[in-house]
Design a protein around this motif. Structure first.
Motif, mmCIF file in Angstrom:
data_model
loop_
_atom_site.group_PDB
_atom_site.id
_atom_site.type_symbol
_atom_site.label_atom_id
_atom_site.label_comp_id
_atom_site.label_asym_id
_atom_site.label_seq_id
_atom_site.Cartn_x
_atom_site.Cartn_y
_atom_site.Cartn_z
ATOM 1 N N VAL A 299 75.274 -44.239 16.861
ATOM 2 C CA VAL A 299 74.467 -43.414 15.966
ATOM 3 C C VAL A 299 73.043 -43.312 16.511
ATOM 4 C CG1 VAL A 299 75.801 -43.917 13.891
ATOM 5 C CG2 VAL A 299 73.901 -45.383 14.486
ATOM 6 N N THR A 300 72.412 -42.185 16.232
ATOM 7 C CA THR A 300 71.012 -41.975 16.608
ATOM 8 C C THR A 300 70.253 -41.625 15.341
ATOM 9 O OG1 THR A 300 71.612 -41.245 18.825
ATOM 10 C CG2 THR A 300 69.437 -40.612 18.049
ATOM 11 N N ARG A 301 69.153 -42.342 15.106
ATOM 12 C CA ARG A 301 68.379 -42.164 13.874
ATOM 13 C C ARG A 301 66.890 -42.169 14.212
ATOM 14 N NH1 ARG A 301 72.759 -41.705 11.434
ATOM 15 N NH2 ARG A 301 74.008 -43.382 10.523
ATOM 16 N N THR A 302 66.086 -41.676 13.286
ATOM 17 C CA THR A 302 64.628 -41.785 13.418
ATOM 18 C C THR A 302 64.195 -43.110 12.770
ATOM 19 O OG1 THR A 302 64.182 -40.744 11.299
ATOM 20 C CG2 THR A 302 64.387 -39.276 13.226
ATOM 21 N N PRO A 303 62.988 -43.588 13.133
ATOM 22 C CA PRO A 303 62.481 -44.801 12.465
ATOM 23 C C PRO A 303 62.429 -44.643 10.946
ATOM 24 C CG PRO A 303 61.178 -44.363 14.413
ATOM 25 C CD PRO A 303 62.095 -43.170 14.230
ATOM 26 N N ASP A 304 62.041 -43.443 10.467
ATOM 27 C CA ASP A 304 61.981 -43.206 9.017
ATOM 28 C C ASP A 304 63.339 -43.339 8.355
ATOM 29 O OD1 ASP A 304 59.373 -42.891 8.384
ATOM 30 O OD2 ASP A 304 59.590 -40.802 7.701
ATOM 31 N N CYS B 151 67.751 -55.264 13.279
ATOM 32 C CA CYS B 151 67.447 -56.032 12.065
ATOM 33 C C CYS B 151 66.216 -55.430 11.381
ATOM 34 C CB CYS B 151 67.225 -57.508 12.406
ATOM 35 S SG CYS B 151 65.592 -57.861 13.081
ATOM 36 N N GLY B 152 65.947 -55.884 10.174
ATOM 37 C CA GLY B 152 64.825 -55.338 9.408
ATOM 38 C C GLY B 152 63.500 -55.473 10.134
ATOM 39 N N GLY B 153 63.256 -56.650 10.727
ATOM 40 C CA GLY B 153 61.995 -56.866 11.437
ATOM 41 C C GLY B 153 61.854 -55.934 12.628
ATOM 42 N N CYS B 154 62.943 -55.732 13.361
ATOM 43 C CA CYS B 154 62.897 -54.826 14.519
ATOM 44 C C CYS B 154 62.667 -53.388 14.068
ATOM 45 C CB CYS B 154 64.174 -54.933 15.339
ATOM 46 S SG CYS B 154 64.234 -56.477 16.264
ATOM 47 N N ARG B 155 63.164 -53.032 12.904
ATOM 48 C CA ARG B 155 62.917 -51.673 12.387
ATOM 49 C C ARG B 155 61.420 -51.464 12.161
ATOM 50 N NH1 ARG B 155 68.370 -49.868 9.337
ATOM 51 N NH2 ARG B 155 69.714 -51.045 10.727
ATOM 52 N N GLN B 156 60.716 -52.496 11.714
ATOM 53 C CA GLN B 156 59.262 -52.382 11.545
ATOM 54 C C GLN B 156 58.578 -52.254 12.910
ATOM 55 O OE1 GLN B 156 57.615 -52.215 8.498
ATOM 56 N NE2 GLN B 156 55.669 -51.915 9.564
ATOM 57 N N TRP B 157 59.081 -52.965 13.918
ATOM 58 C CA TRP B 157 58.526 -52.835 15.279
ATOM 59 C C TRP B 157 58.752 -51.417 15.808
ATOM 60 C CZ3 TRP B 157 57.473 -56.325 19.806
ATOM 61 C CH2 TRP B 157 56.890 -57.527 19.394
ATOM 62 N N LEU B 158 59.923 -50.877 15.564
ATOM 63 C CA LEU B 158 60.230 -49.518 16.036
ATOM 64 C C LEU B 158 59.321 -48.516 15.340
ATOM 65 C CD1 LEU B 158 64.062 -50.076 16.074
ATOM 66 C CD2 LEU B 158 62.690 -49.526 18.101
ATOM 67 N N HIS B 159 59.044 -48.753 14.067
ATOM 68 C CA HIS B 159 58.106 -47.912 13.320
ATOM 69 C C HIS B 159 56.711 -48.000 13.943
ATOM 70 C CE1 HIS B 159 55.895 -46.180 9.975
ATOM 71 N NE2 HIS B 159 55.147 -47.267 9.956
ATOM 72 N N ILE C 136 64.056 -64.678 19.385
ATOM 73 C CA ILE C 136 63.474 -63.327 19.339
ATOM 74 C C ILE C 136 64.543 -62.307 19.690
ATOM 75 C CG2 ILE C 136 62.551 -63.596 21.685
ATOM 76 C CD1 ILE C 136 60.188 -61.824 20.801
ATOM 77 N N CYS C 137 64.486 -61.169 19.006
ATOM 78 C CA CYS C 137 65.495 -60.116 19.181
ATOM 79 C C CYS C 137 65.278 -59.322 20.470
ATOM 80 C CB CYS C 137 65.437 -59.142 18.008
ATOM 81 S SG CYS C 137 66.026 -59.810 16.459
ATOM 82 N N ALA C 138 66.357 -58.697 20.928
ATOM 83 C CA ALA C 138 66.327 -57.890 22.151
ATOM 84 C C ALA C 138 65.353 -56.714 22.040
ATOM 85 C CB ALA C 138 67.730 -57.373 22.450
ATOM 86 N N GLU C 139 65.298 -56.083 20.876
ATOM 87 C CA GLU C 139 64.401 -54.931 20.706
ATOM 88 C C GLU C 139 62.954 -55.358 20.909
ATOM 89 O OE1 GLU C 139 66.797 -55.970 18.763
ATOM 90 O OE2 GLU C 139 67.846 -54.318 17.771
ATOM 91 N N LYS C 140 62.621 -56.542 20.370
ATOM 92 C CA LYS C 140 61.243 -57.021 20.504
ATOM 93 C C LYS C 140 60.939 -57.386 21.948
ATOM 94 C CE LYS C 140 60.650 -58.963 15.881
ATOM 95 N NZ LYS C 140 60.397 -60.233 15.171
ATOM 96 N N THR C 141 61.861 -58.028 22.647
ATOM 97 C CA THR C 141 61.546 -58.397 24.036
ATOM 98 C C THR C 141 61.431 -57.147 24.896
ATOM 99 O OG1 THR C 141 63.831 -58.811 24.737
ATOM 100 C CG2 THR C 141 62.620 -60.681 23.866
ATOM 101 N N ASP D 44 59.789 -45.706 3.620
ATOM 102 C CA ASP D 44 58.657 -46.322 2.913
ATOM 103 C C ASP D 44 58.129 -47.534 3.678
ATOM 104 O OD1 ASP D 44 59.033 -44.480 0.803
ATOM 105 O OD2 ASP D 44 60.560 -45.773 -0.073
ATOM 106 N N SER D 45 58.040 -47.394 5.001
ATOM 107 C CA SER D 45 57.633 -48.546 5.820
ATOM 108 C C SER D 45 56.164 -48.881 5.620
ATOM 109 C CB SER D 45 57.903 -48.234 7.290
ATOM 110 O OG SER D 45 57.344 -46.985 7.596
ATOM 111 N N PHE D 46 55.815 -50.077 6.031
ATOM 112 C CA PHE D 46 54.452 -50.578 5.857
ATOM 113 C C PHE D 46 53.536 -50.104 6.967
ATOM 114 C CE2 PHE D 46 51.223 -53.794 6.867
ATOM 115 C CZ PHE D 46 50.516 -53.786 5.688
ATOM 116 N N ASP D 47 52.363 -49.609 6.593
ATOM 117 C CA ASP D 47 51.291 -49.319 7.542
ATOM 118 C C ASP D 47 50.018 -49.962 7.027
ATOM 119 O OD1 ASP D 47 52.179 -47.355 9.716
ATOM 120 O OD2 ASP D 47 52.980 -46.410 7.905
ATOM 121 N N LEU D 48 49.225 -50.489 7.917
ATOM 122 C CA LEU D 48 47.992 -51.154 7.501
ATOM 123 C C LEU D 48 46.922 -50.112 7.179
ATOM 124 C CD1 LEU D 48 47.195 -54.106 7.130
ATOM 125 C CD2 LEU D 48 46.174 -54.013 9.422
#
Ligand code: THU
Length: 121
Positions: A107-112, A82-90, A52-57, A117-121
């Motif tokens: 660098v500093t960025r927004t989740p977008d 990583c891509g999966g962590c970007r979805q968690w940050l979103h 598991i990635c650091a961002e997720k923990t 075009d991230s996934f939302d349920l």
């Protein structure tokens, strides 16, 4: 707390990563809007995909203490997420993410910006 200070927290905690397979230590730090900081590291496993990635923990650490989407102001991580962590940050609707790019720049960025075009349920 500044983004640079948050990144310093992530860099410090990276030493506690459990990454015996990749030897790639990652640290992350989550800053909540009420000023709390939750840290996390990557945790690997002999069955590689279970790591598991650091961002997720770091985010899971925050959630365990009651933090919910919308409560997170900023996240800093020592690696480009990583891509999966970007979805968690979103998911957590963080305002901004600070990390060291592959080239070594901060660098500093927004989740977008990091996940258009991230996934939302
Ligand atoms: N890793 C993270 O912790 N965060 C990222 O965003 C990128 C990758 C970890 C996963 C694995 O333990 C190691 O870095 C090498 O991929």
């Amino acid at each position: 707390m500044t983004d640079a200070e948050l990144l310093a927290r992530a860099e410090a905690v990276a030493a506690r990563a459990y990454a015996p397979y990749s030897n790639f230590n990652v640290g992350a730090a989550v800053l909540t809007r009420d000023g709390r900081v939750f840290e996390g590291v990557n945790v690997e496993n002999a069955a590689y995909p279970l790591g598991i990635c650091a961002e997720k923990t770091a985010l899971a650490h925050a959630v365990s203490e009651g933090v919910r989407p919308g409560d997170v102001e900023a996240v800093a991580t020592t690696a480009s997420p990583c891509g999966g962590c970007r979805q968690w940050l979103h998911e957590f609707r963080v305002d901004r993410i600070t990390y060291r790019s592959a080239a070594g720049d901060i660098v500093t960025r927004t989740p977008d910006e990091v996940l258009p075009d991230s996934f939302d349920l």
